[in-house]
Motif scaffolding. Sequence first.
Motif, PDB file in Angstrom:
ATOM      1  N   PRO A 249      41.166  37.250  36.162  1.00 17.87           N
ATOM      2  CA  PRO A 249      41.205  38.531  36.879  1.00 17.87           C
ATOM      3  C   PRO A 249      39.818  39.057  37.265  1.00 17.87           C
ATOM      4  O   PRO A 249      39.645  39.579  38.370  1.00 17.87           O
ATOM      5  CB  PRO A 249      41.903  39.461  35.872  1.00 17.87           C
ATOM      6  CG  PRO A 249      42.759  38.552  35.067  1.00 17.87           C
ATOM      7  CD  PRO A 249      41.969  37.287  34.928  1.00 17.87           C
ATOM      8  N   TYR A 250      38.835  38.924  36.362  1.00 12.53           N
ATOM      9  CA  TYR A 250      37.501  39.436  36.699  1.00 12.53           C
ATOM     10  C   TYR A 250      36.859  38.605  37.800  1.00 12.53           C
ATOM     11  O   TYR A 250      36.180  39.151  38.685  1.00 12.53           O
ATOM     12  CB  TYR A 250      36.594  39.458  35.465  1.00 12.53           C
ATOM     13  CG  TYR A 250      35.259  40.129  35.754  1.00 12.53           C
ATOM     14  CD1 TYR A 250      35.174  41.510  35.886  1.00 12.53           C
ATOM     15  CD2 TYR A 250      34.103  39.380  35.916  1.00 12.53           C
ATOM     16  CE1 TYR A 250      33.974  42.129  36.173  1.00 12.53           C
ATOM     17  CE2 TYR A 250      32.894  39.987  36.200  1.00 12.53           C
ATOM     18  CZ  TYR A 250      32.826  41.368  36.324  1.00 12.53           C
ATOM     19  OH  TYR A 250      31.638  41.979  36.623  1.00 12.53           O
ATOM     20  N   VAL A 251      37.058  37.295  37.769  1.00  6.70           N
ATOM     21  CA  VAL A 251      36.514  36.447  38.822  1.00  6.70           C
ATOM     22  C   VAL A 251      37.106  36.854  40.175  1.00  6.70           C
ATOM     23  O   VAL A 251      36.390  36.961  41.176  1.00  6.70           O
ATOM     24  CB  VAL A 251      36.803  34.963  38.519  1.00  6.70           C
ATOM     25  CG1 VAL A 251      36.506  34.088  39.731  1.00  6.70           C
ATOM     26  CG2 VAL A 251      35.989  34.488  37.328  1.00  6.70           C
ATOM     27  N   ARG A 252      38.404  37.108  40.210  1.00  5.44           N
ATOM     28  CA  ARG A 252      39.044  37.514  41.463  1.00  5.44           C
ATOM     29  C   ARG A 252      38.508  38.869  41.940  1.00  5.44           C
ATOM     30  O   ARG A 252      38.289  39.077  43.137  1.00  5.44           O
ATOM     31  CB  ARG A 252      40.561  37.572  41.283  1.00  5.44           C
ATOM     32  CG  ARG A 252      41.199  36.216  41.006  1.00  5.44           C
ATOM     33  CD  ARG A 252      42.726  36.339  40.920  1.00  5.44           C
ATOM     34  NE  ARG A 252      43.351  35.062  40.637  1.00  5.44           N
ATOM     35  CZ  ARG A 252      43.635  34.622  39.408  1.00  5.44           C
ATOM     36  NH1 ARG A 252      43.358  35.368  38.356  1.00  5.44           N
ATOM     37  NH2 ARG A 252      44.208  33.448  39.241  1.00  5.44           N
ATOM     38  N   GLU A 253      38.305  39.794  41.005  1.00  4.15           N
ATOM     39  CA  GLU A 253      37.791  41.106  41.376  1.00  4.15           C
ATOM     40  C   GLU A 253      36.354  41.011  41.876  1.00  4.15           C
ATOM     41  O   GLU A 253      35.975  41.657  42.861  1.00  4.15           O
ATOM     42  CB  GLU A 253      37.869  42.048  40.167  1.00  4.15           C
ATOM     43  CG  GLU A 253      37.265  43.431  40.396  1.00  4.15           C
ATOM     44  CD  GLU A 253      37.918  44.184  41.545  1.00  4.15           C
ATOM     45  OE1 GLU A 253      37.239  45.051  42.132  1.00  4.15           O
ATOM     46  OE2 GLU A 253      39.091  43.914  41.875  1.00  4.15           O
ATOM     47  N   LEU A 254      35.542  40.203  41.213  1.00  2.00           N
ATOM     48  CA  LEU A 254      34.161  40.014  41.645  1.00  2.00           C
ATOM     49  C   LEU A 254      34.125  39.419  43.049  1.00  2.00           C
ATOM     50  O   LEU A 254      33.336  39.837  43.898  1.00  2.00           O
ATOM     51  CB  LEU A 254      33.439  39.108  40.649  1.00  2.00           C
ATOM     52  CG  LEU A 254      31.932  38.908  40.799  1.00  2.00           C
ATOM     53  CD1 LEU A 254      31.303  38.664  39.435  1.00  2.00           C
ATOM     54  CD2 LEU A 254      31.618  37.745  41.724  1.00  2.00           C
ATOM     55  N   GLU A 265      39.673  35.302  49.447  1.00  3.79           N
ATOM     56  CA  GLU A 265      41.082  34.940  49.497  1.00  3.79           C
ATOM     57  C   GLU A 265      41.321  33.591  48.817  1.00  3.79           C
ATOM     58  O   GLU A 265      42.318  33.399  48.112  1.00  3.79           O
ATOM     59  CB  GLU A 265      41.561  34.875  50.949  1.00  3.79           C
ATOM     60  CG  GLU A 265      43.044  34.575  51.081  1.00  3.79           C
ATOM     61  CD  GLU A 265      43.510  34.538  52.522  1.00  3.79           C
ATOM     62  OE1 GLU A 265      44.549  33.890  52.776  1.00  3.79           O
ATOM     63  OE2 GLU A 265      42.837  35.149  53.374  1.00  3.79           O
ATOM     64  N   ILE A 266      40.406  32.656  49.007  1.00  4.54           N
ATOM     65  CA  ILE A 266      40.533  31.340  48.361  1.00  4.54           C
ATOM     66  C   ILE A 266      40.544  31.499  46.844  1.00  4.54           C
ATOM     67  O   ILE A 266      41.382  30.936  46.142  1.00  4.54           O
ATOM     68  CB  ILE A 266      39.386  30.420  48.806  1.00  4.54           C
ATOM     69  CG1 ILE A 266      39.570  30.022  50.277  1.00  4.54           C
ATOM     70  CG2 ILE A 266      39.302  29.182  47.905  1.00  4.54           C
ATOM     71  CD1 ILE A 266      38.339  29.393  50.901  1.00  4.54           C
ATOM     72  N   VAL A 267      39.609  32.292  46.317  1.00  4.59           N
ATOM     73  CA  VAL A 267      39.532  32.512  44.873  1.00  4.59           C
ATOM     74  C   VAL A 267      40.767  33.239  44.371  1.00  4.59           C
ATOM     75  O   VAL A 267      41.311  32.927  43.306  1.00  4.59           O
ATOM     76  CB  VAL A 267      38.246  33.292  44.511  1.00  4.59           C
ATOM     77  CG1 VAL A 267      38.263  33.705  43.048  1.00  4.59           C
ATOM     78  CG2 VAL A 267      37.012  32.451  44.815  1.00  4.59           C
ATOM     79  N   ALA A 268      41.252  34.216  45.146  1.00 10.90           N
ATOM     80  CA  ALA A 268      42.408  35.007  44.719  1.00 10.90           C
ATOM     81  C   ALA A 268      43.686  34.198  44.728  1.00 10.90           C
ATOM     82  O   ALA A 268      44.570  34.398  43.885  1.00 10.90           O
ATOM     83  CB  ALA A 268      42.559  36.228  45.624  1.00 10.90           C
ATOM     84  N   CYS A 277      34.701  31.332  30.615  1.00 15.56           N
ATOM     85  CA  CYS A 277      33.519  32.176  30.770  1.00 15.56           C
ATOM     86  C   CYS A 277      32.558  31.848  29.635  1.00 15.56           C
ATOM     87  O   CYS A 277      32.935  31.929  28.463  1.00 15.56           O
ATOM     88  CB  CYS A 277      33.916  33.651  30.731  1.00 15.56           C
ATOM     89  SG  CYS A 277      32.490  34.774  30.868  1.00 15.56           S
ATOM     90  N   HIS A 278      31.342  31.448  29.982  1.00 12.80           N
ATOM     91  CA  HIS A 278      30.356  31.075  28.974  1.00 12.80           C
ATOM     92  C   HIS A 278      29.117  31.955  29.106  1.00 12.80           C
ATOM     93  O   HIS A 278      28.570  32.067  30.208  1.00 12.80           O
ATOM     94  CB  HIS A 278      29.920  29.617  29.141  1.00 12.80           C
ATOM     95  CG  HIS A 278      31.033  28.629  29.071  1.00 12.80           C
ATOM     96  ND1 HIS A 278      31.754  28.403  27.924  1.00 12.80           N
ATOM     97  CD2 HIS A 278      31.550  27.795  30.012  1.00 12.80           C
ATOM     98  CE1 HIS A 278      32.667  27.467  28.161  1.00 12.80           C
ATOM     99  NE2 HIS A 278      32.576  27.099  29.410  1.00 12.80           N
ATOM    100  N   PRO A 279      28.668  32.572  28.024  1.00 13.00           N
ATOM    101  CA  PRO A 279      27.362  33.232  28.076  1.00 13.00           C
ATOM    102  C   PRO A 279      26.289  32.178  28.350  1.00 13.00           C
ATOM    103  O   PRO A 279      26.279  31.111  27.732  1.00 13.00           O
ATOM    104  CB  PRO A 279      27.200  33.832  26.676  1.00 13.00           C
ATOM    105  CG  PRO A 279      28.583  33.871  26.104  1.00 13.00           C
ATOM    106  CD  PRO A 279      29.313  32.718  26.710  1.00 13.00           C
TER     107      PRO A 279
END
Length: 398
Positions: A249-254, A265-268, A277-279
Amino acid sequence: MATALRIGVVGGSIAGCAAAVAGSRAGADVTVYERSGAELQDRGFGIVIPPPLHRELVGSGYLDARMETAPVATRVWLTREPGGRSTRELARHSSPVMPCNWGLLWRSLRASAGAVRYLRGLPVTSVRETADGRAVITTAGGEETYDLVVGADGHASRTRQLLAPGLSPEPAGYPVWRGAIPLGALAGHPRELELLRGAWVTLGFPGGHGIFYLIPGGGPCHGPGDRLLAYAIYGRPPASWDTDADPGPYVRELAREHFPAAWAEIVARGTHRTTACHPVADVQVPRAARSPLLLAGDAAGVSRPHTASGAVKALQDALCLERVLREGPTVGAALERYADERTAAGAHLLELGRRMGRAQVDETPDWAAMGQGEVDAWFRGVLAGTRHYLYARPAPGG
Protein backbone atom coordinates in the motif's frame (compact mmCIF):
# COMPACT_ATOMS: atom_id res chain seq x y z
CA MET A 1 47.39 -26.59 -2.63
CA ALA A 2 43.60 -27.06 -2.27
CA THR A 3 43.77 -30.83 -2.89
CA ALA A 4 42.57 -32.62 0.29
CA LEU A 5 41.74 -29.23 1.82
CA ARG A 6 38.53 -29.28 3.89
CA ILE A 7 36.35 -26.18 3.59
CA GLY A 8 33.23 -25.44 5.64
CA VAL A 9 30.86 -22.78 4.31
CA VAL A 10 28.43 -21.10 6.70
CA GLY A 11 25.41 -20.07 4.61
CA GLY A 12 23.98 -21.64 1.48
CA SER A 13 22.61 -18.63 -0.39
CA ILE A 14 24.27 -16.94 -3.40
CA ALA A 15 27.59 -16.21 -1.68
CA GLY A 16 27.73 -19.62 -0.01
CA CYS A 17 26.95 -21.59 -3.17
CA ALA A 18 29.44 -19.53 -5.19
CA ALA A 19 32.13 -20.13 -2.57
CA ALA A 20 31.31 -23.84 -2.63
CA VAL A 21 31.77 -23.93 -6.41
CA ALA A 22 35.08 -22.08 -5.99
CA GLY A 23 36.40 -24.49 -3.40
CA SER A 24 35.24 -27.54 -5.34
CA ARG A 25 36.80 -26.30 -8.57
CA ALA A 26 40.08 -25.75 -6.69
CA GLY A 27 40.04 -29.38 -5.56
CA ALA A 28 38.82 -29.00 -1.98
CA ASP A 29 36.31 -31.11 -0.06
CA VAL A 30 33.47 -28.65 0.67
CA THR A 31 30.52 -28.75 3.09
CA VAL A 32 27.82 -26.06 3.09
CA TYR A 33 25.65 -25.38 6.14
CA GLU A 34 22.33 -23.70 5.33
CA ARG A 35 20.09 -22.85 8.28
CA SER A 36 16.86 -22.77 6.24
CA GLY A 37 15.14 -26.08 5.75
CA ALA A 38 13.33 -24.83 2.66
CA GLU A 39 14.62 -24.39 -0.86
CA LEU A 40 15.77 -20.82 -1.49
CA GLN A 41 14.90 -20.65 -5.18
CA ASP A 42 11.50 -19.00 -4.69
CA ARG A 43 13.04 -15.67 -3.77
CA GLY A 44 12.08 -13.77 -6.89
CA PHE A 45 13.86 -10.45 -6.54
CA GLY A 46 15.67 -8.99 -9.50
CA ILE A 47 19.44 -8.62 -9.67
CA VAL A 48 21.80 -7.57 -12.43
CA ILE A 49 25.17 -8.92 -13.56
CA PRO A 50 27.68 -7.11 -15.80
CA PRO A 51 28.02 -8.93 -19.15
CA PRO A 52 31.80 -9.54 -18.86
CA LEU A 53 31.34 -11.18 -15.45
CA HIS A 54 28.48 -13.30 -16.79
CA ARG A 55 30.67 -14.52 -19.65
CA GLU A 56 33.47 -15.38 -17.22
CA LEU A 57 31.13 -17.28 -14.90
CA VAL A 58 29.63 -19.28 -17.76
CA GLY A 59 33.04 -19.98 -19.28
CA SER A 60 34.50 -21.19 -15.99
CA GLY A 61 31.54 -23.38 -15.08
CA TYR A 62 29.92 -21.41 -12.26
CA LEU A 63 26.75 -20.72 -14.26
CA ASP A 64 24.86 -22.72 -16.83
CA ALA A 65 24.80 -20.91 -20.18
CA ARG A 66 21.09 -21.82 -20.36
CA MET A 67 20.25 -19.75 -17.26
CA GLU A 68 17.83 -17.16 -18.56
CA THR A 69 18.64 -13.45 -18.37
CA ALA A 70 16.99 -10.32 -19.82
CA PRO A 71 19.91 -8.24 -21.17
CA VAL A 72 19.52 -4.52 -21.86
CA ALA A 73 22.09 -1.95 -22.96
CA THR A 74 20.76 1.45 -21.92
CA ARG A 75 19.85 3.36 -18.79
CA VAL A 76 17.00 5.86 -19.21
CA TRP A 77 16.32 8.62 -16.68
CA LEU A 78 12.69 9.75 -16.30
CA THR A 79 10.69 12.08 -14.08
CA ARG A 80 7.20 13.54 -13.89
CA GLU A 81 6.48 16.62 -15.99
CA PRO A 82 6.23 19.71 -13.74
CA GLY A 83 2.63 20.64 -13.03
CA GLY A 84 1.27 17.54 -14.72
CA ARG A 85 1.23 13.76 -14.68
CA SER A 86 2.99 12.96 -17.95
CA THR A 87 6.45 11.39 -18.26
CA ARG A 88 9.51 13.39 -19.24
CA GLU A 89 12.75 11.75 -20.32
CA LEU A 90 15.84 13.43 -18.86
CA ALA A 91 18.78 11.48 -20.24
CA ARG A 92 20.12 8.22 -21.64
CA HIS A 93 23.38 6.50 -20.83
CA SER A 94 25.03 3.38 -22.19
CA SER A 95 24.79 0.87 -19.31
CA PRO A 96 24.73 -2.76 -20.47
CA VAL A 97 23.53 -5.18 -17.78
CA MET A 98 22.11 -8.69 -17.63
CA PRO A 99 19.11 -8.68 -15.28
CA CYS A 100 18.21 -12.06 -13.85
CA ASN A 101 16.01 -13.65 -11.25
CA TRP A 102 17.60 -14.29 -7.83
CA GLY A 103 16.07 -17.74 -7.70
CA LEU A 104 17.40 -18.75 -11.11
CA LEU A 105 20.89 -17.58 -10.18
CA TRP A 106 20.83 -19.53 -6.91
CA ARG A 107 19.54 -22.62 -8.68
CA SER A 108 22.31 -22.46 -11.29
CA LEU A 109 25.04 -22.06 -8.66
CA ARG A 110 23.56 -24.83 -6.56
CA ALA A 111 23.62 -27.18 -9.55
CA SER A 112 27.20 -26.21 -10.39
CA ALA A 113 28.30 -27.12 -6.86
CA GLY A 114 27.81 -30.74 -7.91
CA ALA A 115 29.08 -33.19 -5.32
CA VAL A 116 29.49 -30.54 -2.61
CA ARG A 117 27.82 -31.67 0.63
CA TYR A 118 24.91 -29.25 1.18
CA LEU A 119 23.32 -29.58 4.63
CA ARG A 120 19.93 -27.87 4.63
CA GLY A 121 18.09 -27.03 7.85
CA LEU A 122 21.25 -27.25 9.96
CA PRO A 123 22.10 -23.87 11.57
CA VAL A 124 25.67 -23.30 12.71
CA THR A 125 25.69 -22.55 16.42
CA SER A 126 29.37 -21.60 16.68
CA VAL A 127 32.70 -21.42 14.89
CA ARG A 128 35.93 -21.52 16.84
CA GLU A 129 39.60 -21.66 15.99
CA THR A 130 41.87 -24.46 17.15
CA ALA A 131 45.41 -24.35 18.47
CA ASP A 132 46.75 -25.93 15.28
CA GLY A 133 45.35 -23.18 13.03
CA ARG A 134 42.15 -24.84 11.85
CA ALA A 135 38.48 -24.11 12.66
CA VAL A 136 35.63 -26.09 14.18
CA ILE A 137 31.99 -25.69 13.10
CA THR A 138 29.41 -26.72 15.69
CA THR A 139 25.81 -27.60 14.86
CA ALA A 140 23.06 -29.60 16.52
CA GLY A 141 24.54 -32.57 14.72
CA GLY A 142 27.97 -32.27 16.33
CA GLU A 143 31.35 -30.77 15.45
CA GLU A 144 33.49 -30.86 12.33
CA THR A 145 36.99 -29.51 11.81
CA TYR A 146 38.05 -27.63 8.67
CA ASP A 147 41.22 -26.15 7.23
CA LEU A 148 39.21 -23.10 6.14
CA VAL A 149 35.80 -21.76 7.12
CA VAL A 150 34.00 -19.35 4.78
CA GLY A 151 31.49 -17.05 6.45
CA ALA A 152 28.75 -16.45 3.87
CA ASP A 153 25.93 -15.86 6.32
CA GLY A 154 24.63 -12.55 5.03
CA HIS A 155 24.35 -8.95 6.18
CA ALA A 156 23.66 -9.93 9.82
CA SER A 157 26.60 -12.36 9.80
CA ARG A 158 27.57 -13.98 13.09
CA THR A 159 30.79 -15.24 11.49
CA ARG A 160 31.80 -11.61 10.89
CA GLN A 161 32.14 -11.15 14.64
CA LEU A 162 35.14 -13.49 14.66
CA LEU A 163 37.11 -11.13 12.41
CA ALA A 164 35.54 -7.83 13.47
CA PRO A 165 33.99 -8.10 16.94
CA GLY A 166 31.23 -5.56 17.55
CA LEU A 167 31.03 -4.42 13.94
CA SER A 168 27.49 -3.99 12.63
CA PRO A 169 25.83 -2.30 9.63
CA GLU A 170 25.39 1.48 9.80
CA PRO A 171 21.84 2.67 8.93
CA ALA A 172 21.46 5.07 6.02
CA GLY A 173 18.21 6.50 7.37
CA TYR A 174 15.98 5.44 4.50
CA PRO A 175 14.56 2.15 3.18
CA VAL A 176 14.28 0.42 -0.17
CA TRP A 177 11.05 -1.21 -1.28
CA ARG A 178 11.73 -4.15 -3.56
CA GLY A 179 9.51 -6.50 -5.45
CA ALA A 180 8.33 -7.92 -8.73
CA ILE A 181 5.11 -7.35 -10.64
CA PRO A 182 3.60 -9.64 -13.31
CA LEU A 183 4.05 -8.22 -16.77
CA GLY A 184 0.28 -7.93 -17.10
CA ALA A 185 0.58 -4.67 -15.16
CA LEU A 186 2.04 -3.17 -18.35
CA ALA A 187 -1.05 -4.06 -20.40
CA GLY A 188 -2.32 -0.84 -21.89
CA HIS A 189 1.11 0.78 -21.59
CA PRO A 190 2.89 -0.21 -24.82
CA ARG A 191 5.35 2.70 -24.72
CA GLU A 192 6.57 1.77 -21.25
CA LEU A 193 6.83 -1.90 -22.19
CA GLU A 194 8.79 -1.10 -25.35
CA LEU A 195 11.16 1.06 -23.32
CA LEU A 196 11.75 -1.70 -20.78
CA ARG A 197 12.48 -4.24 -23.51
CA GLY A 198 15.75 -2.43 -24.21
CA ALA A 199 16.55 -0.37 -21.13
CA TRP A 200 16.47 -0.18 -17.38
CA VAL A 201 14.75 2.89 -15.98
CA THR A 202 15.59 5.33 -13.20
CA LEU A 203 12.58 7.43 -12.23
CA GLY A 204 13.50 10.45 -10.11
CA PHE A 205 11.18 12.21 -7.69
CA PRO A 206 11.66 14.60 -4.74
CA GLY A 207 13.39 12.70 -1.96
CA GLY A 208 14.09 9.52 -3.86
CA HIS A 209 14.00 7.47 -7.03
CA GLY A 210 12.77 4.18 -8.42
CA ILE A 211 14.55 1.57 -10.52
CA PHE A 212 12.56 -0.60 -12.96
CA TYR A 213 13.71 -3.44 -15.21
CA LEU A 214 12.47 -6.73 -16.64
CA ILE A 215 13.68 -10.08 -15.29
CA PRO A 216 12.96 -13.71 -16.26
CA GLY A 217 9.92 -15.15 -14.49
CA GLY A 218 11.82 -18.02 -12.92
CA GLY A 219 8.92 -19.78 -11.21
CA PRO A 220 7.37 -23.18 -12.03
CA CYS A 221 4.48 -21.47 -13.82
CA HIS A 222 6.77 -19.37 -16.03
CA GLY A 223 8.09 -20.55 -19.37
CA PRO A 224 11.12 -19.36 -21.37
CA GLY A 225 10.76 -15.73 -22.33
CA ASP A 226 8.29 -14.93 -19.54
CA ARG A 227 9.10 -11.73 -17.71
CA LEU A 228 8.39 -9.92 -14.45
CA LEU A 229 8.79 -6.21 -13.82
CA ALA A 230 11.30 -5.85 -10.97
CA TYR A 231 11.55 -2.65 -8.99
CA ALA A 232 13.55 -1.02 -6.22
CA ILE A 233 12.17 2.25 -4.84
CA TYR A 234 14.17 4.43 -2.47
CA GLY A 235 12.62 7.22 -0.44
CA ARG A 236 11.74 8.54 2.96
CA PRO A 237 9.85 6.11 5.19
CA PRO A 238 6.29 6.79 6.34
CA ALA A 239 5.82 8.63 9.64
CA SER A 240 4.76 5.42 11.37
CA TRP A 241 7.12 2.90 9.83
CA ASP A 242 6.25 -0.70 10.61
CA THR A 243 8.84 -2.90 8.89
CA ASP A 244 6.57 -5.93 9.41
CA ALA A 245 3.59 -4.39 7.62
CA ASP A 246 2.71 -5.16 3.99
CA PRO A 247 4.74 -2.58 2.03
CA GLY A 248 2.48 -2.74 -1.02
CA PRO A 249 0.00 0.00 0.00
CA TYR A 250 2.75 2.52 0.81
CA VAL A 251 4.57 1.81 -2.44
CA ARG A 252 1.34 2.42 -4.37
CA GLU A 253 0.69 5.65 -2.46
CA LEU A 254 4.24 6.89 -3.02
CA ALA A 255 3.88 6.15 -6.74
CA ARG A 256 0.53 7.93 -6.92
CA GLU A 257 2.03 11.03 -5.29
CA HIS A 258 5.28 11.26 -7.23
CA PHE A 259 5.32 9.13 -10.40
CA PRO A 260 4.06 10.01 -13.86
CA ALA A 261 0.51 8.74 -14.29
CA ALA A 262 1.46 5.76 -16.47
CA TRP A 263 4.09 4.49 -14.04
CA ALA A 264 1.84 5.07 -11.03
CA GLU A 265 -0.88 3.04 -12.73
CA ILE A 266 1.57 0.20 -13.47
CA VAL A 267 2.60 0.04 -9.81
CA ALA A 268 -1.01 0.27 -8.62
CA ARG A 269 -2.28 -2.46 -10.94
CA GLY A 270 0.40 -5.01 -10.20
CA THR A 271 -0.07 -7.91 -7.81
CA HIS A 272 3.24 -7.41 -6.06
CA ARG A 273 5.19 -10.62 -5.64
CA THR A 274 8.07 -11.06 -3.18
CA THR A 275 7.56 -7.48 -2.01
CA ALA A 276 9.75 -6.41 0.89
CA CYS A 277 10.91 -3.28 2.65
CA HIS A 278 14.51 -3.21 3.85
CA PRO A 279 16.21 -0.47 5.86
CA VAL A 280 19.28 0.55 3.84
CA ALA A 281 22.56 0.11 5.72
CA ASP A 282 26.20 -0.55 4.96
CA VAL A 283 29.27 -2.05 6.60
CA GLN A 284 32.77 -3.19 5.65
CA VAL A 285 35.16 -5.34 7.66
CA PRO A 286 38.71 -3.97 8.12
CA ARG A 287 40.08 -7.26 6.78
CA ALA A 288 38.08 -9.85 4.82
CA ALA A 289 40.16 -12.87 5.82
CA ARG A 290 42.54 -14.17 8.47
CA SER A 291 43.49 -17.83 8.35
CA PRO A 292 41.56 -20.06 8.89
CA LEU A 293 38.58 -17.71 8.41
CA LEU A 294 37.31 -15.90 5.33
CA LEU A 295 34.24 -13.74 4.73
CA ALA A 296 32.33 -13.61 1.44
CA GLY A 297 29.37 -11.69 0.09
CA ASP A 298 27.39 -9.56 2.54
CA ALA A 299 29.19 -11.12 5.51
CA ALA A 300 32.36 -9.30 4.42
CA GLY A 301 30.72 -6.05 3.46
CA VAL A 302 27.38 -4.53 2.51
CA SER A 303 27.22 -1.52 0.22
CA ARG A 304 24.06 0.48 -0.30
CA PRO A 305 22.07 -1.23 -3.06
CA HIS A 306 22.49 1.72 -5.44
CA THR A 307 25.68 -0.07 -6.51
CA ALA A 308 23.69 -3.21 -7.50
CA SER A 309 26.64 -5.22 -6.22
CA GLY A 310 25.33 -7.64 -3.62
CA ALA A 311 25.29 -10.74 -5.81
CA VAL A 312 28.01 -9.38 -8.08
CA LYS A 313 30.46 -8.97 -5.22
CA ALA A 314 29.67 -12.45 -3.92
CA LEU A 315 30.41 -13.90 -7.35
CA GLN A 316 33.64 -11.92 -7.64
CA ASP A 317 34.61 -13.08 -4.14
CA ALA A 318 34.20 -16.67 -5.31
CA LEU A 319 36.34 -16.20 -8.40
CA CYS A 320 39.04 -14.63 -6.25
CA LEU A 321 38.82 -17.47 -3.73
CA GLU A 322 39.28 -20.12 -6.41
CA ARG A 323 42.27 -18.30 -7.86
CA VAL A 324 44.12 -17.80 -4.58
CA LEU A 325 43.48 -21.41 -3.52
CA ARG A 326 44.93 -22.66 -6.79
CA GLU A 327 47.97 -20.40 -6.46
CA GLY A 328 48.70 -21.39 -2.83
CA PRO A 329 51.20 -22.27 -1.56
CA THR A 330 49.50 -22.31 1.88
CA VAL A 331 46.05 -21.48 3.21
CA GLY A 332 47.51 -18.53 5.08
CA ALA A 333 49.18 -17.08 1.99
CA ALA A 334 46.06 -17.57 -0.11
CA LEU A 335 43.86 -15.82 2.43
CA GLU A 336 46.24 -12.88 2.71
CA ARG A 337 45.95 -12.28 -1.03
CA TYR A 338 42.16 -12.67 -0.85
CA ALA A 339 42.00 -10.15 2.01
CA ASP A 340 44.13 -7.61 0.16
CA GLU A 341 42.01 -7.77 -2.98
CA ARG A 342 38.49 -8.16 -1.64
CA THR A 343 38.76 -5.76 1.30
CA ALA A 344 39.82 -2.98 -1.06
CA ALA A 345 36.97 -3.82 -3.44
CA GLY A 346 34.47 -3.70 -0.58
CA ALA A 347 35.73 -0.34 0.65
CA HIS A 348 35.41 1.05 -2.87
CA LEU A 349 31.76 -0.06 -3.08
CA LEU A 350 30.98 1.26 0.40
CA GLU A 351 32.07 4.79 -0.52
CA LEU A 352 30.39 4.71 -3.92
CA GLY A 353 27.11 3.56 -2.39
CA ARG A 354 27.15 6.38 0.13
CA ARG A 355 27.76 8.98 -2.57
CA MET A 356 24.96 7.55 -4.68
CA GLY A 357 22.62 7.56 -1.71
CA ARG A 358 23.34 11.17 -0.85
CA ALA A 359 22.83 12.24 -4.46
CA GLN A 360 19.69 10.25 -5.22
CA VAL A 361 17.86 10.19 -1.87
CA ASP A 362 19.24 12.55 0.78
CA GLU A 363 19.97 15.48 -1.55
CA THR A 364 18.02 14.78 -4.72
CA PRO A 365 18.44 17.31 -7.50
CA ASP A 366 15.59 19.21 -9.10
CA TRP A 367 14.90 16.39 -11.51
CA ALA A 368 12.33 18.36 -13.49
CA ALA A 369 14.88 21.10 -14.30
CA MET A 370 17.43 18.66 -15.77
CA GLY A 371 18.16 17.44 -19.27
CA GLN A 372 20.91 15.33 -20.82
CA GLY A 373 23.67 17.88 -20.21
CA GLU A 374 22.63 18.58 -16.63
CA VAL A 375 22.34 14.87 -15.78
CA ASP A 376 25.76 14.21 -17.31
CA ALA A 377 27.41 17.00 -15.33
CA TRP A 378 25.63 16.04 -12.10
CA PHE A 379 26.57 12.42 -12.52
CA ARG A 380 30.23 13.17 -13.17
CA GLY A 381 30.27 15.07 -9.89
CA VAL A 382 28.61 12.23 -8.02
CA LEU A 383 31.01 9.61 -9.35
CA ALA A 384 34.06 11.78 -8.64
CA GLY A 385 36.21 9.66 -10.95
CA THR A 386 34.96 6.32 -9.61
CA ARG A 387 34.57 3.48 -12.08
CA HIS A 388 31.83 0.92 -11.65
CA TYR A 389 30.08 -1.34 -14.15
CA LEU A 390 26.63 0.06 -13.47
CA TYR A 391 27.58 3.72 -13.65
CA ALA A 392 29.50 4.40 -16.84
CA ARG A 393 30.91 7.90 -16.68
CA PRO A 394 29.39 10.38 -19.13
CA ALA A 395 31.89 11.77 -21.61
CA PRO A 396 33.48 15.09 -20.55
CA GLY A 397 31.39 18.01 -21.66
CA GLY A 398 28.31 16.02 -22.66
